[in-house]
Motif scaffolding. Structure first.
Motif, PDB file in Angstrom:
ATOM      1  N   GLU A 108      -6.684  21.992   4.176  1.00  0.00           N
ATOM      2  CA  GLU A 108      -7.279  20.721   3.796  1.00  0.00           C
ATOM      3  C   GLU A 108      -6.158  19.766   3.418  1.00  0.00           C
ATOM      4  OE1 GLU A 108     -10.975  20.126   1.217  1.00  0.00           O
ATOM      5  OE2 GLU A 108      -9.275  19.848  -0.168  1.00  0.00           O
ATOM      6  N   TYR A 109      -6.146  18.613   4.071  1.00  0.00           N
ATOM      7  CA  TYR A 109      -5.165  17.573   3.795  1.00  0.00           C
ATOM      8  C   TYR A 109      -5.835  16.439   3.034  1.00  0.00           C
ATOM      9  CZ  TYR A 109      -2.004  19.777   7.108  1.00  0.00           C
ATOM     10  OH  TYR A 109      -1.168  20.661   7.742  1.00  0.00           O
ATOM     11  N   THR A 110      -5.132  15.902   2.026  1.00  0.00           N
ATOM     12  CA  THR A 110      -5.615  14.753   1.280  1.00  0.00           C
ATOM     13  C   THR A 110      -4.536  13.673   1.328  1.00  0.00           C
ATOM     14  OG1 THR A 110      -6.940  16.141  -0.184  1.00  0.00           O
ATOM     15  CG2 THR A 110      -6.445  13.919  -0.954  1.00  0.00           C
ATOM     16  N   ILE A 111      -4.954  12.473   1.695  1.00  0.00           N
ATOM     17  CA  ILE A 111      -4.060  11.322   1.726  1.00  0.00           C
ATOM     18  C   ILE A 111      -4.488  10.407   0.587  1.00  0.00           C
ATOM     19  CG2 ILE A 111      -3.216   9.370   3.084  1.00  0.00           C
ATOM     20  CD1 ILE A 111      -4.478  11.184   5.499  1.00  0.00           C
TER      21      ILE A 111
ATOM     22  N   MET B 185       0.855  -1.170   0.000  1.00  0.00           N
ATOM     23  CA  MET B 185       0.000   0.000   0.000  1.00  0.00           C
ATOM     24  C   MET B 185       0.900   1.231   0.000  1.00  0.00           C
ATOM     25  SD  MET B 185      -3.010   1.316  -0.026  1.00  0.00           S
ATOM     26  CE  MET B 185      -3.906  -0.187   0.020  1.00  0.00           C
ATOM     27  N   LEU B 186       0.654   2.118  -0.951  1.00  0.00           N
ATOM     28  CA  LEU B 186       1.398   3.370  -1.020  1.00  0.00           C
ATOM     29  C   LEU B 186       0.492   4.507  -0.561  1.00  0.00           C
ATOM     30  CD1 LEU B 186       3.159   2.993  -4.484  1.00  0.00           C
ATOM     31  CD2 LEU B 186       4.057   2.436  -2.215  1.00  0.00           C
ATOM     32  N   LEU B 187       1.032   5.398   0.272  1.00  0.00           N
ATOM     33  CA  LEU B 187       0.292   6.565   0.758  1.00  0.00           C
ATOM     34  C   LEU B 187       1.091   7.825   0.461  1.00  0.00           C
ATOM     35  CD1 LEU B 187      -0.769   5.195   4.256  1.00  0.00           C
ATOM     36  CD2 LEU B 187      -2.140   5.263   2.166  1.00  0.00           C
ATOM     37  N   VAL B 188       0.387   8.859  -0.004  1.00  0.00           N
ATOM     38  CA  VAL B 188       0.999  10.147  -0.299  1.00  0.00           C
ATOM     39  C   VAL B 188       0.089  11.220   0.288  1.00  0.00           C
ATOM     40  CG1 VAL B 188       1.630  11.754  -2.136  1.00  0.00           C
ATOM     41  CG2 VAL B 188       2.109   9.319  -2.404  1.00  0.00           C
ATOM     42  N   LYS B 189       0.652  12.148   1.051  1.00  0.00           N
ATOM     43  CA  LYS B 189      -0.144  13.196   1.699  1.00  0.00           C
ATOM     44  C   LYS B 189       0.189  14.555   1.090  1.00  0.00           C
ATOM     45  CE  LYS B 189      -1.245  14.968   6.305  1.00  0.00           C
ATOM     46  NZ  LYS B 189      -0.937  14.807   7.746  1.00  0.00           N
TER      47      LYS B 189
END
Length: 189
Positions: free
Chosen positions: A61-64, A1-5
């Motif tokens: 506003e944060y988006t992950i 799983m890759l996550l980018v914030k």
């Protein structure tokens, strides 16, 4: 799983930070291997890694972004994101958005897009409540015990959402439910 914030809006502005014109609507490569995988949908990773100058009272506003990039489906995917220091979670940020299935009436401060056929609103983003109810997200207050996915204490609160199982991406946007995003807003102290 890759996550980018990324920071995707300030005071509702998705184009630029109104305090200093830092761009918020471009795809940014932060040189992390997580945002360079070839199966990310083209143009998805929009936002800034550093929003520029912030003033007290500004709403960030944060988006992950999440991509299932392994050799098989990712099971029991849970995202835990702590609220950054000097910010206060905005519990009503998405009260006007379509509610996620299973949630009770109440404040909705978490928005997610998971492009699943079973979702309501024509596969659009859905708003999740902050409480421990029937939907799959929750906001944990400062000092509350966090689930094991968070690996630590809640110093300033945390957004937690269970995305369930996500099939692995074989090409960008294929399958369509191999990627998605989670969003929350916070006010600068």
């Amino acid at each position: 799983m890759l996550l980018v914030k990324r920071i995707t809006a300030i005071n509702g502005n998705r184009s630029v930070n109104p305090n200093d014109n830092t761009p918020l609507n471009t795809v940014v490569d932060d040189s992390s291997p997580n945002d360079n995988h070839p199966n990310w949908p083209n143009g998805l990773l929009v936002g800034a890694t550093d929003a520029g100058r912030i003033q007290p009272g500004d709403e960030l506003e944060y988006t992950i972004y999440a991509l299932s990039a392994g050799g098989g489906a990712a099971g029991s995917v849970t995202i835990c994101d702590r609220i950054p220091t000097a910010l206060t979670f905005r519990p009503t940020a998405f009260n006007t958005e379509p509610p996620a299935p299973g949630g009770t009436a109440g404040e909705r401060g978490i928005l997610a897009f998971l492009n699943r056929p079973a979702d309501a609103n024509d596969n659009g983003p859905l708003a999740y409540t902050n409480s421990d109810d029937g939907d799959s997200a929750r906001f944990f207050l400062t000092g509350e015990s966090l689930p094991s996915a968070c690996q630590g204490a809640s110093d300033n609160g945390a957004v937690v959402i269970n995305l369930s199982t996500m099939p692995n991406a074989v090409t960008p946007e294929n399958p369509t439910d191999s990627y998605g995003w989670v969003r929350f807003r916070a006010i600068s102290d």
